[in-house]
Design an enzyme around this catalytic site. Structure first.
Site, PDB file in Angstrom:
ATOM      1  N   ASP A   1      18.906  18.500  69.327  1.00  0.00           N
ATOM      2  CA  ASP A   1      20.267  18.181  69.267  1.00  0.00           C
ATOM      3  C   ASP A   1      20.192  16.378  69.305  1.00  0.00           C
ATOM      4  O   ASP A   1      20.951  15.704  68.941  1.00  0.00           O
ATOM      5  CB  ASP A   1      21.266  19.249  69.578  1.00  0.00           C
ATOM      6  CG  ASP A   1      21.698  20.269  68.720  1.00  0.00           C
ATOM      7  OD1 ASP A   1      21.064  20.761  67.701  1.00  0.00           O
ATOM      8  OD2 ASP A   1      22.987  21.567  68.955  1.00  0.00           O
TER       9      ASP A   1
ATOM     10  N   CYS B   1      21.505  26.620  55.831  1.00  0.00           N
ATOM     11  CA  CYS B   1      22.184  25.492  56.834  1.00  0.00           C
ATOM     12  C   CYS B   1      21.704  23.856  56.186  1.00  0.00           C
ATOM     13  O   CYS B   1      20.387  23.777  55.834  1.00  0.00           O
ATOM     14  CB  CYS B   1      22.754  25.682  57.941  1.00  0.00           C
ATOM     15  SG  CYS B   1      21.683  24.767  59.022  1.00  0.00           S
TER      16      CYS B   1
ATOM     17  N   ARG C   1      32.454  18.158  62.804  1.00  0.00           N
ATOM     18  CA  ARG C   1      32.423  19.357  63.530  1.00  0.00           C
ATOM     19  C   ARG C   1      31.842  18.890  64.634  1.00  0.00           C
ATOM     20  O   ARG C   1      32.305  20.159  65.627  1.00  0.00           O
ATOM     21  CB  ARG C   1      30.721  20.266  62.335  1.00  0.00           C
ATOM     22  CG  ARG C   1      31.639  20.392  61.141  1.00  0.00           C
ATOM     23  CD  ARG C   1      30.105  20.861  60.587  1.00  0.00           C
ATOM     24  NE  ARG C   1      30.075  22.238  61.568  1.00  0.00           N
ATOM     25  CZ  ARG C   1      28.143  21.876  62.258  1.00  0.00           C
ATOM     26  NH1 ARG C   1      27.233  21.698  61.850  1.00  0.00           N
ATOM     27  NH2 ARG C   1      27.747  23.001  62.349  1.00  0.00           N
TER      28      ARG C   1
ATOM     29  N   ARG D   1      18.417  29.995  58.110  1.00  0.00           N
ATOM     30  CA  ARG D   1      18.999  29.927  59.397  1.00  0.00           C
ATOM     31  C   ARG D   1      19.360  31.129  59.535  1.00  0.00           C
ATOM     32  O   ARG D   1      20.369  32.416  59.455  1.00  0.00           O
ATOM     33  CB  ARG D   1      20.595  29.650  59.792  1.00  0.00           C
ATOM     34  CG  ARG D   1      21.074  29.180  61.227  1.00  0.00           C
ATOM     35  CD  ARG D   1      21.063  27.673  61.458  1.00  0.00           C
ATOM     36  NE  ARG D   1      21.152  27.141  62.744  1.00  0.00           N
ATOM     37  CZ  ARG D   1      22.379  26.632  62.783  1.00  0.00           C
ATOM     38  NH1 ARG D   1      22.428  25.630  62.161  1.00  0.00           N
ATOM     39  NH2 ARG D   1      22.532  26.161  64.077  1.00  0.00           N
TER      40      ARG D   1
ATOM     41  N   LYS E   1      31.605  21.444  72.042  1.00  0.00           N
ATOM     42  CA  LYS E   1      31.310  22.249  70.882  1.00  0.00           C
ATOM     43  C   LYS E   1      30.557  23.746  70.590  1.00  0.00           C
ATOM     44  O   LYS E   1      31.314  24.442  70.663  1.00  0.00           O
ATOM     45  CB  LYS E   1      30.171  20.961  69.647  1.00  0.00           C
ATOM     46  CG  LYS E   1      30.651  22.445  68.222  1.00  0.00           C
ATOM     47  CD  LYS E   1      30.117  21.573  66.839  1.00  0.00           C
ATOM     48  CE  LYS E   1      28.880  22.358  67.254  1.00  0.00           C
ATOM     49  NZ  LYS E   1      27.840  22.598  65.804  1.00  0.00           N
ATOM     50  N   ASN E   2      29.089  23.157  71.769  1.00  0.00           N
ATOM     51  CA  ASN E   2      29.171  24.749  71.900  1.00  0.00           C
ATOM     52  C   ASN E   2      29.280  25.647  72.638  1.00  0.00           C
ATOM     53  O   ASN E   2      28.663  26.714  72.627  1.00  0.00           O
ATOM     54  CB  ASN E   2      26.479  24.158  71.770  1.00  0.00           C
ATOM     55  CG  ASN E   2      26.403  23.558  70.593  1.00  0.00           C
ATOM     56  OD1 ASN E   2      26.896  23.689  69.692  1.00  0.00           O
ATOM     57  ND2 ASN E   2      25.235  23.456  70.613  1.00  0.00           N
TER      58      ASN E   2
HETATM   59  C1  UD1 Z   1      22.247  26.825  68.585  1.00  0.00           C
HETATM   60  C2  UD1 Z   1      23.157  25.891  68.863  1.00  0.00           C
HETATM   61  C3  UD1 Z   1      22.833  24.501  68.066  1.00  0.00           C
HETATM   62  C4  UD1 Z   1      21.180  23.867  68.385  1.00  0.00           C
HETATM   63  C5  UD1 Z   1      20.420  25.238  68.794  1.00  0.00           C
HETATM   64  C6  UD1 Z   1      19.266  25.327  68.718  1.00  0.00           C
HETATM   65  C7  UD1 Z   1      25.508  26.347  68.638  1.00  0.00           C
HETATM   66  C8  UD1 Z   1      26.436  26.845  67.711  1.00  0.00           C
HETATM   67  N1  UD1 Z   1      25.006  25.973  68.392  1.00  0.00           N
HETATM   68  O1  UD1 Z   1      22.313  26.917  67.675  1.00  0.00           O
HETATM   69  O2  UD1 Z   1      23.612  23.583  67.714  1.00  0.00           O
HETATM   70  O3  UD1 Z   1      20.498  23.132  67.775  1.00  0.00           O
HETATM   71  O4  UD1 Z   1      21.134  26.755  68.909  1.00  0.00           O
HETATM   72  O5  UD1 Z   1      19.752  24.617  70.413  1.00  0.00           O
HETATM   73  O6  UD1 Z   1      25.428  26.951  69.414  1.00  0.00           O
HETATM   74  N2  UD1 Z   1      15.842  31.925  65.024  1.00  0.00           N
HETATM   75  C9  UD1 Z   1      15.537  33.165  63.973  1.00  0.00           C
HETATM   76  N3  UD1 Z   1      16.370  34.545  64.312  1.00  0.00           N
HETATM   77  C10 UD1 Z   1      17.722  34.388  64.814  1.00  0.00           C
HETATM   78  C11 UD1 Z   1      18.205  33.030  64.665  1.00  0.00           C
HETATM   79  C12 UD1 Z   1      17.469  32.028  64.695  1.00  0.00           C
HETATM   80  O7  UD1 Z   1      14.424  33.572  63.718  1.00  0.00           O
HETATM   81  O8  UD1 Z   1      18.357  35.513  64.718  1.00  0.00           O
HETATM   82  C13 UD1 Z   1      15.503  30.553  64.918  1.00  0.00           C
HETATM   83  C14 UD1 Z   1      16.135  30.065  64.147  1.00  0.00           C
HETATM   84  O9  UD1 Z   1      15.487  29.627  63.324  1.00  0.00           O
HETATM   85  C15 UD1 Z   1      15.268  28.809  64.901  1.00  0.00           C
HETATM   86  C16 UD1 Z   1      15.303  28.996  66.876  1.00  0.00           C
HETATM   87  O10 UD1 Z   1      15.263  30.519  66.832  1.00  0.00           O
HETATM   88  O11 UD1 Z   1      14.189  28.072  64.771  1.00  0.00           O
HETATM   89  C17 UD1 Z   1      16.357  28.482  67.912  1.00  0.00           C
HETATM   90  O12 UD1 Z   1      17.932  28.921  67.128  1.00  0.00           O
HETATM   91  P1  UD1 Z   1      19.398  29.829  67.665  1.00  0.00           P
HETATM   92  O13 UD1 Z   1      18.249  29.204  69.492  1.00  0.00           O
HETATM   93  O14 UD1 Z   1      19.861  30.499  67.553  1.00  0.00           O
HETATM   94  O15 UD1 Z   1      19.941  28.289  67.301  1.00  0.00           O
HETATM   95  P2  UD1 Z   1      21.705  28.784  66.819  1.00  0.00           P
HETATM   96  O16 UD1 Z   1      22.574  29.843  68.535  1.00  0.00           O
HETATM   97  O17 UD1 Z   1      21.971  28.970  65.892  1.00  0.00           O
END
Ligand code: UD1
Length: 421
Positions: free
Chosen positions: A307, A116, A399, A121, A22-23
């Site tokens: 995850d 979420c 999902r 997020r 998925k990711n």
């Molecule tokens: C992706 C994965 C999700 C996984 C996560 C962490 C997908 C579709 N989803 O989510 O399954 O759990 O990586 O391995 O690939 N953050 C900020 N600001 C931002 C973006 C992120 O503060 O603009 C923080 C988030 O709140 C979190 C951390 O960074 O604490 C990591 O998040 P991130 O790596 O961005 O996760 P996703 O890409 O949303």
């Protein structure tokens, strides 16, 4: 209401080919927007998040379709640069479309993906990266209005290795003439796969899998082709299921190196794990209890994946001794714990820390999935529990798991989905 019913306490036995990740597939689908022509993603899992991505692509003017397990996207003509609120809400990671829409059309309009099930997020790192590439982004109550007649090269420094922000930055940077450097990039295997796909579209990207990604942008891109890698988290979930229930499973179609932190802990807990070139075999003697593991702290790749935290916790509920989990990635990622407690688990939480004291066995219960991986963890717990458990909230599980009931059945479990009024 649909329920996933699992009769536990039976050792697993069997072999399953793990679905596409998925990711990986979600950013790949977003990337298809950047090429004029037809892109093909083979081994694409049938997930509701994939349906949501295809709906967004179609809304933007792409043609899409399925051919067996392959999905194709023709992004030759785009007619819209705005994603309506309903489509943004259907999938939390819809913000990943921002970079490529901006790269292709020079403007993008969308509402916020919103908080979420895992807590807030934020998307500040996504927006900062796009601003570095010359985007003018207005943030209002209704959402985001972004403009960049032409994107330009930039030096992007991510203060933390966000997976989504790295992907969004890569997707915009391939459309920005010049050399963009992303420092502090996430190093997940999914980022490497995105690089492979972008290269197949004619883009020049290197460094994915390290903390520095370098993009020579501005080439005209065409459709690309890739076979989506196996889903390391689905594989981790089924391994945890085998750890909980005992037995022996063979899981193919995944790169075991992507799972090494998970398999190392399962080995530490007493499972016999053998990695091969195309997957993992695991055996857990049903007569011998699991042993607790000292400390599981979630971290960006190559650390232990957030995850897989819930599925491993579910397995360790019946391990001898005390296991300590520290969830460092998301604020609200312990919503499965109350449900595990309903099944007889002994777990205390304090902030980011969860302390699991092993009990001899879990018992069946009617429980509810509150998020995707938490839902999968309840299936893991149910596999090891005495009696028939019923899990509600299947829309969360769908999902990310294309056919959880079928896969568990192929692994020798009694699992089926029932419609209950
Ligand atoms: C992706 C994965 C999700 C996984 C996560 C962490 C997908 C579709 N989803 O989510 O399954 O759990 O990586 O391995 O690939 N953050 C900020 N600001 C931002 C973006 C992120 O503060 O603009 C923080 C988030 O709140 C979190 C951390 O960074 O604490 C990591 O998040 P991130 O790596 O961005 O996760 P996703 O890409 O949303």
């Amino acid at each position: 209401m649909e329920l996933l019913c699992i009769e536990g306490g039976r050792p697993l036995s069997g072999s399953v080919k793990i679905q596409g990740a998925k990711n990986s597939v979600l950013p790949l689908l977003a990337a298809t927007l950047l090429g004029r022509g037809v892109s093909v993603l083979k081994n694409c899992p049938r997930l509701t998040d994939v349906d949501a991505s295809l709906a967004i692509l179609e809304h933007l003017g792409c043609e899409t379709g399925w051919d067996g397990d392959a999905v194709w996207v023709d992004a030759t003509s785009l007619t819209a640069c705005a994603i309506p609120d309903a489509l943004m809400r259907a999938m939390r990671s819809s913000v990943i479309f921002l970079g490529p829409i901006l790269g292709r059309l020079g403007q993008a309009v969308m509402s916020y993906p919103g908080g979420c099930e895992l807590g807030p997020r934020p998307i500040d790192l996504h927006l900062d990266a796009l601003r570095t590439l010359g985007a003018d982004i207005q943030e209002g109550a209704e959402g985001l209005r972004c403009r960049a007649r032409t994107l330009r090269q930039g030096d992007i420094h991510l203060p933390l290795p966000s997976v989504g922000a790295t992907e969004n930055a890569m997707l915009a940077a391939v459309a920005a003439p010049g050399v963009t450097v992303i420092r502090g990039a996430a190093q997940e295997p999914e980022i490497v796969e995105l690089q492979t796909f972008l290269r197949s579209m004619g883009a020049q990207v290197r460094g994915a899998g390290t903390s520095t990604v370098v993009i020579q942008g501005g080439q005209a891109l065409h459709g690309g082709e890739i076979a989506v890698m196996g889903d390391r988290i689905v594989c981790a979930t089924y391994l945890c299921g085998c750890a909980a229930a005992g037995g022996e499973v063979e899981l193919t179609g995944v790169d075991p190196r992507h799972l090494s932190t998970v398999t190392a802990l399962l080995a530490q807990s007493g499972c016999d794990v053998r990695s091969g070139p195309d997957g993992v075999r695991m055996r857990r003697d049903p007569g011998r209890p699991l042993q607790a593991v000292a400390r599981v702290h979630t971290a960006p790749y190559p650390g232990f994946p957030t995850d897989a935290q819930a599925p491993l916790m579910a397995a360790l509920c019946t391990a001898q001794g005390t296991s300590v989990f520290v969830e460092n990635m998301f604020a609200s990622r312990y919503r499965h714990i109350d449900e595990l407690i309903r099944m007889g688990a002994h777990i205390r939480t304090e902030g980011r820390v969860a302390v699991v004291t092993g009990v001899e066995r879990l018992h069946a219960a009617q429980v509810e999935a509150h998020d995707l991986r938490g839902g999968a963890a309840l299936a893991v717990a149910a596999l090891g529990a005495e009696g028939e458990s019923a899990i509600a909230g299947l829309h969360h599980i769908r999902r990310g798991y294309a056919k959880l009931d079928e896969d568990l059945t192929a692994l020798g479990a009694r699992a089926n989905i029932l419609e209950k009024k």
